[in-house]
Structure formats: C-alpha cells, structure tokens
Design a protein around this motif. Sequence first.
Motif, short mmCIF file in Angstrom:
data_model
loop_
_atom_site.label_atom_id
_atom_site.label_comp_id
_atom_site.label_asym_id
_atom_site.label_seq_id
_atom_site.Cartn_x
_atom_site.Cartn_y
_atom_site.Cartn_z
N THR A 1 0.85 -1.19 0.00
CA THR A 1 0.00 0.00 0.00
C THR A 1 0.88 1.24 0.00
OG1 THR A 1 -0.07 0.15 2.41
CG2 THR A 1 -1.83 -1.15 1.36
N GLU B 1 0.42 5.60 0.79
CA GLU B 1 -0.46 6.73 1.08
C GLU B 1 0.14 7.99 0.46
OE1 GLU B 1 -1.80 7.21 5.16
OE2 GLU B 1 -1.91 9.38 4.87
N LEU C 1 -8.47 7.15 5.58
CA LEU C 1 -7.20 6.67 5.02
C LEU C 1 -6.79 5.34 5.65
CD1 LEU C 1 -5.34 10.09 4.76
CD2 LEU C 1 -6.12 8.63 2.87
N ARG D 1 -5.67 1.40 5.40
CA ARG D 1 -4.97 0.63 4.36
C ARG D 1 -5.39 -0.84 4.40
NH1 ARG D 1 0.73 -0.13 6.61
NH2 ARG D 1 0.56 0.63 8.72
N VAL E 1 -5.10 6.18 -0.09
CA VAL E 1 -4.25 5.00 0.10
C VAL E 1 -4.45 4.11 -1.12
CG1 VAL E 1 -3.75 2.96 1.50
CG2 VAL E 1 -4.45 5.09 2.62
#
Length: 470
Positions: A112, A114, A186, A188, A216
Amino acid sequence: MTTQTGRTALVDELIAIAGPGAVLTDAADMEPYAVDWRRMFFGTPLCVVRPAATQEVADIVRACARHGAAVVPQGGNTGLAGGATPDGSGGEVVLSLQRMACIRALDPVGMTMEVEAGAILQTVREAALEQGRMFPTGIGAEGSATIGGIVSTNAGGVNVLRYGMTRALVLGLEVVLADGTVVNGLRRLRKDNAGYDWKQLFIGSEGTLGIVTAAVLRLVPAPQHSVTAFIAVPDIDAALAFYSLAQSRIGDTLSAFELISAASVGLQEKHFGLKSPASGGQWFILLEGASSLAGIGEAVESLLAEAFESGLAVDGVAAASQQQARALWEIRERITEAEGREGRSVKHDISVPVTAIPAFLADAGKALEDLSPALRLNVFGHLGDGNLHYNVMMAGPGDDGAAINRTVHDAVLRHGGSISAEHGLGQYRVGEWLRTKTPAEQALSAALKQTLDPAGLLNPGKVLPRRDRG
Ligand code: 2HG
Ligand code: ZN
C-alpha cells in the motif's frame, strides 16, 4: 455570486488561509489553470488558490461556501472532458492541489502507499517500482496527471484489463466535503465491510461531491519479465478471436491488449514517422504479457505461432529488448497527438460489451456514412475492456460535431454500451448524458448531489448540468 466587494473580500480570506504567494488573480498567471490542454474549454475564474495542506483546503471550501462561490478542484489539468477547468460561467475559485504532492508512506509488504492528491502519477509509480511494487494505473499523461485527478475521474488506461480501473486500486480516501468537513478514511485495509463503502462515491465523480485530498493506493508486485508484441490482424473478427485465444493461452499474464486501426497507424506515421513493424491487416494489436516468473517470452512466441497458423494474425513482431518494446508502445502513444496535428476531431470514449465490438463498428460506420460520407475515422482503444476511442476527423468547418456525437452515441446505446468509458463526463458530455440516461438514473444522481452539495458549489456544470441551466 456576490458583489465586487464580496469577491475582493473572498480573495482576501483565501490569501489569509493559504498565503499571498498561493493565490493567483492575474489573468496571465491563471491561464494554465483556466484552459484545458486541448484548448477546448475556457474559464474565467475569480482566482486560483494553491493550498499546501488538507486543513487549508477545508478552510478554503468553507470560505467559498460562505461567499456562495463555486470551487473547481484541479490536479494536472490533463483530462479530456473539461472536468478540471471552469465552464465559462465566470467567478469560480480554481483549487489546485498541485502543491500537496507528498508521498506519506509506502508499505512494500502490505503493498500500500499513502499519497497526497497532488502527487504526480509518474512519481508515485517510480517510488513503488523502487520497492519492487507497481501502481498499475498507466496513462499517456502520467508525467503531469495527479493522483487526485486519476481518483476523481476513475482513470483507466492500458492495464485495466488486468488490474481494473483506478476504483479497484483505492483502499482509503481523505475528502473535504462541501461544508468544509474533513472525512479521514485513510485506512490501508484490503477488507473493510464496516458500513457503506462511501469512498466509491468520490471516485469518478470528478470533484462534484467532495474534494479528494489524499488516498491509500493498492500496489501489486512489479512484474520481472514482460513481452510486448505488435501484430497485424486481417479484420475485426480476427482481432476478437485472437483476443480470446490470448486469454486462453496467457490470460493470467495478459496486461494489455490494445486495438489500433490501420488509419490510426497511418496518422501516426504521417505526423511522427514511426514505422509500423507489421503490415497487411485492417487492424493491429499491441499486446503485453508480464509476469514474476520467467517463460513469458516463450509463451507469447507460441501464442503468436498459433495465431499465424490459424490465420488470425498476418504479420507482426515480438520485441526482443526493452528498448524495442518502448518503440512499439510509442506508436500507440503518439496517436492522440497525431490526431491533434491532423486537425479538428470529435472524440468519443465509448464502451460496448467486448463481443459487440464488430457489430458496433459496422453499425456506427454505416450511420456516419449516411450522415456525411467525407468523415474519416481514427479508431483505437483498449479492446479487452470493450473501450474504443472512436474519434471522427472533421472534414470541413461545416461539420456538425453535435450530430456526429449523437450518431455515434446512438449506435453505442443500440449495442448496450456507455458514452463514457474512462475519460468521464466533465463538461463535454453532460448534454449527451442528459439525452441518454434514464430518468431514474438521473434522479438518483441529482439526489446524491443534493445530499452532498446542496448549494451546488462543487465543480458546477460537470457530470450534472448546472442547476441554473438544468
Ligand atoms: C488513450 O487511450 C487515451 O490513448 C486518449 O485515452 C484517447 O485521444 C484519445 O481519444
Ligand atoms: Zn484510452
């Protein structure tokens, strides 16, 4: 909106929020933000504001709401439907997210990343690659397009076939609502069924329901081996049969299956001089196979041999090096620019079910011929997604772009398709959306807008008609 005094007061408030260097009011300074890159849509905004943080975005939106000023969110301004430029009504605040370009975190194990909305797509992709991971959304404008823009338009591109649209690659979102509320989602997580998946409302709605400030992203393992091939096929039925064969033989590694008409290759050769490595067909296929495992080269070779033997392909090459692969992709990527150099065109970004492509092409071609025999086509696109860029070159100044639009879209609807596959509606296709969507779907869209933006100040005139003109 309000009076001259009100406008000056708003600009003063925006300067107080973002700082004097972050607010542009001079017409020349605002030009790059007021006009789209194809120079089709011209706005006359009140100002451009370039915030550096989510809280500033929230404060700006709140100030605009107080003054009744429309807000037009903008990323790299690379869209093809005028979604990120003001619609010419005048007096809007263009909110450029470009300064919010931070990559906040990258987790190669959880796969992932961000990032803030203004991060450039190419920068994001390169950062992922450095860790052996890939962010799959790949589009021609990746050097300028931003994450906020590709999320807001649910961008597609050449690898949708394997990895899906941007929608499938967003795990979490941070948005600023029309009243200035910051919603931080946000997370993940790959699995998150705790209530409505509200982030989907903001993906693809082009800043009309809220402003995306960070996301994300879902990453995938970067393939270690890839093969690109450029193949001439005799006709569109063969293109489809070849696609089906490719799915059977190398489907789990197939990352692109692009369709290019002979006319598109001709346009590109005329304006850029890149020689086609294959000839003898009406259509060309640019295919890419990619895998973490070795052996993809042999698999593609044997697919091509089978296609040649059965007459589905008549000529073609598989790239022997990364450099050759790049050269093949360049032929495809230059088509849009070649079309621009050729003259005026009416663009269509349509999709139909993959198996309906041959019937759609025959039907639309005949309908356009009946409308005006002198029109020339530039058709290319993402065959595996049923997405064609069915672009019509205008023969002369007397051509009616609106009639061409309607003719093509009517054919699209006859074959169960969509008038916007991956570019969005922006301001360019609002009229056609109104003409072609059912009343129930229009009412549902209007209800969502009413709930999330009751004053109609977020990107007015995009996706939905402006209220005052509706
Ligand atoms: C592409 O696939 C883009 O290259 C642009 O979506 C399409 O120029 C176009 O019409
Ligand atoms: Zn495309």
